[in-house]
Write a protein that holds these residues in place. Structure first.
Motif, PDB file in Angstrom:
ATOM      1  N   ALA A  78      -6.521  11.326   5.651  1.00 37.47           N
ATOM      2  CA  ALA A  78      -5.458  12.300   5.914  1.00 37.47           C
ATOM      3  C   ALA A  78      -4.590  12.518   4.674  1.00 37.47           C
ATOM      4  O   ALA A  78      -4.112  13.623   4.417  1.00 37.47           O
ATOM      5  CB  ALA A  78      -4.603  11.837   7.085  1.00 37.47           C
ATOM      6  N   LEU A  79      -4.391  11.445   3.900  1.00 33.36           N
ATOM      7  CA  LEU A  79      -3.593  11.539   2.679  1.00 33.36           C
ATOM      8  C   LEU A  79      -4.417  11.990   1.475  1.00 33.36           C
ATOM      9  O   LEU A  79      -3.867  12.255   0.402  1.00 33.36           O
ATOM     10  CB  LEU A  79      -2.947  10.185   2.374  1.00 33.36           C
ATOM     11  N   GLY A  80      -5.733  12.021   1.626  1.00 28.26           N
ATOM     12  CA  GLY A  80      -6.596  12.421   0.524  1.00 28.26           C
ATOM     13  C   GLY A  80      -6.667  11.387  -0.590  1.00 28.26           C
ATOM     14  O   GLY A  80      -6.868  11.742  -1.761  1.00 28.26           O
ATOM     15  N   LEU A  81      -6.506  10.117  -0.239  1.00 32.02           N
ATOM     16  CA  LEU A  81      -6.563   9.058  -1.247  1.00 32.02           C
ATOM     17  C   LEU A  81      -8.010   8.773  -1.645  1.00 32.02           C
ATOM     18  O   LEU A  81      -8.918   8.840  -0.809  1.00 32.02           O
ATOM     19  CB  LEU A  81      -5.919   7.780  -0.702  1.00 32.02           C
ATOM     20  N   GLY A  82      -8.202   8.445  -2.900  1.00 32.59           N
ATOM     21  CA  GLY A  82      -9.537   8.111  -3.388  1.00 32.59           C
ATOM     22  C   GLY A  82      -9.757   6.607  -3.344  1.00 32.59           C
ATOM     23  O   GLY A  82      -9.306   5.903  -4.251  1.00 32.59           O
ATOM     24  N   TYR A  83     -10.426   6.123  -2.304  1.00 31.34           N
ATOM     25  CA  TYR A  83     -10.665   4.686  -2.151  1.00 31.34           C
ATOM     26  C   TYR A  83     -12.051   4.354  -2.681  1.00 31.34           C
ATOM     27  O   TYR A  83     -13.048   4.969  -2.282  1.00 31.34           O
ATOM     28  CB  TYR A  83     -10.539   4.282  -0.677  1.00 31.34           C
ATOM     29  N   SER A  84     -12.114   3.383  -3.576  1.00 30.17           N
ATOM     30  CA  SER A  84     -13.389   2.944  -4.132  1.00 30.17           C
ATOM     31  C   SER A  84     -14.041   1.935  -3.191  1.00 30.17           C
ATOM     32  O   SER A  84     -13.390   1.388  -2.302  1.00 30.17           O
ATOM     33  CB  SER A  84     -13.166   2.300  -5.498  1.00 30.17           C
ATOM     34  N   PRO A  85     -15.351   1.669  -3.375  1.00 31.84           N
ATOM     35  CA  PRO A  85     -16.010   0.639  -2.555  1.00 31.84           C
ATOM     36  C   PRO A  85     -15.303  -0.713  -2.650  1.00 31.84           C
ATOM     37  O   PRO A  85     -15.192  -1.424  -1.642  1.00 31.84           O
ATOM     38  CB  PRO A  85     -17.416   0.574  -3.154  1.00 31.84           C
ATOM     39  N   ALA A  86     -14.818  -1.065  -3.848  1.00 28.32           N
ATOM     40  CA  ALA A  86     -14.113  -2.338  -4.010  1.00 28.32           C
ATOM     41  C   ALA A  86     -12.835  -2.359  -3.167  1.00 28.32           C
ATOM     42  O   ALA A  86     -12.465  -3.397  -2.604  1.00 28.32           O
ATOM     43  CB  ALA A  86     -13.783  -2.578  -5.477  1.00 28.32           C
ATOM     44  N   SER A  87     -12.160  -1.224  -3.077  1.00 30.16           N
ATOM     45  CA  SER A  87     -10.932  -1.140  -2.284  1.00 30.16           C
ATOM     46  C   SER A  87     -11.236  -1.329  -0.795  1.00 30.16           C
ATOM     47  O   SER A  87     -10.471  -1.972  -0.068  1.00 30.16           O
ATOM     48  CB  SER A  87     -10.250   0.213  -2.504  1.00 30.16           C
ATOM     49  N   TYR A  88     -12.352  -0.760  -0.359  1.00 31.78           N
ATOM     50  CA  TYR A  88     -12.731  -0.931   1.043  1.00 31.78           C
ATOM     51  C   TYR A  88     -13.133  -2.375   1.337  1.00 31.78           C
ATOM     52  O   TYR A  88     -12.877  -2.887   2.432  1.00 31.78           O
ATOM     53  CB  TYR A  88     -13.869   0.020   1.408  1.00 31.78           C
ATOM     54  N   VAL A  89     -13.761  -3.039   0.359  1.00 31.47           N
ATOM     55  CA  VAL A  89     -14.100  -4.453   0.536  1.00 31.47           C
ATOM     56  C   VAL A  89     -12.819  -5.278   0.684  1.00 31.47           C
ATOM     57  O   VAL A  89     -12.719  -6.154   1.553  1.00 31.47           O
ATOM     58  CB  VAL A  89     -14.944  -4.975  -0.645  1.00 31.47           C
ATOM     59  N   ALA A  90     -11.831  -4.970  -0.154  1.00 32.93           N
ATOM     60  CA  ALA A  90     -10.545  -5.667  -0.059  1.00 32.93           C
ATOM     61  C   ALA A  90      -9.889  -5.396   1.294  1.00 32.93           C
ATOM     62  O   ALA A  90      -9.301  -6.298   1.911  1.00 32.93           O
ATOM     63  CB  ALA A  90      -9.628  -5.222  -1.193  1.00 32.93           C
ATOM     64  N   LEU A  91     -10.010  -4.154   1.757  1.00 33.61           N
ATOM     65  CA  LEU A  91      -9.455  -3.790   3.063  1.00 33.61           C
ATOM     66  C   LEU A  91     -10.119  -4.610   4.176  1.00 33.61           C
ATOM     67  O   LEU A  91      -9.445  -5.104   5.095  1.00 33.61           O
ATOM     68  CB  LEU A  91      -9.667  -2.296   3.312  1.00 33.61           C
ATOM     69  N   ALA A  92     -11.436  -4.773   4.074  1.00 35.22           N
ATOM     70  CA  ALA A  92     -12.174  -5.541   5.080  1.00 35.22           C
ATOM     71  C   ALA A  92     -11.761  -7.006   5.073  1.00 35.22           C
ATOM     72  O   ALA A  92     -11.578  -7.616   6.139  1.00 35.22           O
ATOM     73  CB  ALA A  92     -13.672  -5.415   4.831  1.00 35.22           C
ATOM     74  N   VAL A  93     -11.582  -7.582   3.890  1.00 36.69           N
ATOM     75  CA  VAL A  93     -11.186  -8.995   3.783  1.00 36.69           C
ATOM     76  C   VAL A  93      -9.802  -9.204   4.389  1.00 36.69           C
ATOM     77  O   VAL A  93      -9.569 -10.163   5.147  1.00 36.69           O
ATOM     78  CB  VAL A  93     -11.211  -9.454   2.318  1.00 36.69           C
TER      79      VAL A  93
END
Length: 545
Positions: A347-362
């Motif tokens: 919704a905010l149009g943020l560019g999340y990298s795969p590494a960022s999503y991994v951090a989010l999952a952890v």
């Protein structure tokens, strides 16, 4: 006349209708012997219909729903406390305790990790939230932020400070730690001194609490009518606010249902080696109650009760299931926080990298440790995740109505994961009872057959009898096997071999040196709670002819 003018005709009609539905449920239970699981599902349908008939004006029923929640929640803390102490002291092996504890935590966290990966794997490609305009609400965001705590405070809250306060506040993790330490101390002291009185105290206290739990659980179908009605009213009243967020609402329901039945079904089949349909049929009352109450803690007594009907050992059920109300929780701490995060990122149009999503999952996985199994947990957990990864908490505010509704399948997914993990741990630690599972698979709660022992004390001449009810402190036994009766015994009374426990509706008779076990035709087929509720903890005696 003035007093009568204050009476709300709609409320009177709602209560009258509820009483009629209660009477219908009582008739179905008493006259038609309707299965408890089916009765609970039917009650949920009746509650939804009641809300729709009165256009959601069923607020007056909140009193009954709250009474039920209070009753069952009041039993949770003492239930966890005495069950864990009784189970550990019965096991008597610290090595086995470590095995059960580590496996329980490991599997609970794994189910949450599966939910996190599944949610990210579905929500990211679908670009959930793209094009949606979220409105900031900093005042409400401040309230949400106040519900979270720093990491060091979260860790500190894991440990007991005042056992009375922990029990009164239903703080599950401190209760579990206190009970575990106390039980280990009892086992350790028992190596040098006789602690049988202490063990017997906790065992008999557990029997009493389970009996009380049984009384409250019997009210579940009636309570589900009320809870189903009020939950439906709350859902329909927020329909306008949900139209713009329909995508995340539908996806939340779908992912939680997949987690509850598909993921757990695969784990049951290939890890626990339990037929998923048989298992889910047995635990359906717990799942339905979780859906209606949105509280894993309130559902805990029913979850433990139903596990005993499919062969899960009491020591595992009483240990793993309570932990599952505060660790793991794939619905509220897995699916919803990840779904909310991806929705907000897009919704905010943020560019999340795969590494960022991994951090989010952890971070999502870590935040699931110590999660409270009460209504509203999902939004608090999501707030914790948002704060940790730097997403604006105020953007969670528009998602609160959705969170309240998705909380129903989320809680069902939480409870499903907890009971599934209990089945897996029970299987892996050798505490699973195949006899009870076979009986559940066949769709019966008891068998009508005999156990015959030869007069000379030889081999058993007839098949043993699987008993589909928990027996003794260990929870369940695969079969009832009589001890040999020597020929020519002249004593008037002969005790059954130690370790026997006799369920209600099961009679033992000794006729011409032959011991027979017989199930009474009029025995109640309602599932019994895991443990010794309603079951004699001591051997019964049979009278010789």
């Amino acid at each position: 006349m003035g007093a009568l003018s204050n009476i709300d005709p709609t409320a009177v009609a709602v209560w009258a209708s509820a009483v009629v539905l209660f009477a219908l449920i009582a008739v179905l239970r008493a006259v038609f012997k309707l299965n408890f699981s089916l009765l609970t599902v039917l009650a949920l349908g009746l509650g939804i219909a009641l809300s729709l008939v009165f256009d959601g004006q069923v607020d007056s029923l909140n009193l009954l729903g709250n009474i039920y929640i209070n009753l069952i929640t009041a039993l949770v803390a003492p239930l966890i406390f005495v069950s864990i102490i009784s189970s550990i002291t019965y096991v008597g092996s610290l090595k086995k305790l470590r095995s059960i504890g580590l496996r329980s935590v490991g599997w609970l966290l794994l189910t949450n990790l599966i939910a996190i990966v599944m949610t990210l794997g579905v929500a990211i490609p679908l670009h959930i939230g793209s094009g949606v305009k979220l409105v900031d609400d900093e005042s409400t965001a401040g309230f949400l932020t106040s519900q979270t705590a720093p990491l060091d405070q979260v860790i500190l809250n894991f440990f007991p400070k005042n056992i009375v306060g922990d029990l009164s506040g239903n703080r599950v993790v401190p209760i579990i730690i206190t009970a575990t330490v106390l039980a280990i101390a009892i086992v350790s002291v028992g190596r040098q001194k006789d602690v049988s009185i202490v063990k017997r105290f906790f065992e008999q206290t557990k029997d009493v609490i389970y009996k009380a739990v049984g009384y409250v659980v019997e009210l579940t179908p009636y309570a589900v009518v009320v809870l189903g009605a009020t939950s439906t009213a709350a859902t329909t009243s927020k329909a306008d606010a949900l139209l713009a967020l329909l995508s995340i609402l539908v996806l939340g329901f779908v992912l939680n249902i997949i987690q509850a039945f598909v993921v757990n079904g695969l784990l049951l089949k290939f890890v626990a080696h339990v037929p998923p349909l048989t298992f889910f049929k047995a635990v359906l009352p717990a799942q339905t109650t979780a859906f209606a109450t949105q509280s894993s803690v309130a559902t805990l007594p029913l979850s433990i009760r139903q596990l005993g009907t499919v062969g899960v050992g009491a020591d595992v059920a009483n240990f793993t299931t309570p932990i599952g109300t505060t660790i793991g929780m794939p619905g509220c701490a897995g699916v919803w926080p990840m779904l909310s995060a991806v929705f907000t990122i897009n919704a905010l149009g943020l560019g999340y990298s795969p590494a960022s999503y991994v951090a989010l999952a952890v971070i999502g996985l870590l935040s699931s440790i110590g999660t409270a199994g009460v209504p509203g947990t999902a939004i608090v957990t999501a707030t914790t995740v948002f704060t940790a990864v730097g997403l604006p908490v105020q953007l969670l505010v528009p998602l609160v109505p959705v969170s309240n509704i998705v909380g129903m399948p989320s809680t069902m997914a939480n409870v499903s994961a907890a009971v599934t993990c209990a089945a897996i741990v029970s299987r892996q630690t050798g505490e699973f009872d195949e006899g009870v599972l076979d009986s559940a698979r066949a769709g019966r709660h008891r068998h009508r057959a005999g156990v015959v022992v030869s007069p000379a004390g030889g081999a058993v001449e007839a098949p043993v009898v699987p008993v589909a009810a928990p027996l003794g402190a260990v929870g369940v036994a695969a079969s009832v096997v009589a001890s040999p009766v020597a020929a020519g015994v002249g004593a008037a009374h002969k005790p059954v071999q130690p370790g026997f426990a006799v369920t209600p509706g099961l009679s033992l008779t000794l006729h011409q040196s032959t011991l027979r076990v017989q199930a009474d035709d009029d025995a109640d087929d309602a599932p019994v709670p895991v443990g010794a509720c309603g079951i004699s903890a001591h051997a019964a005696t049979a009278k010789a002819a």
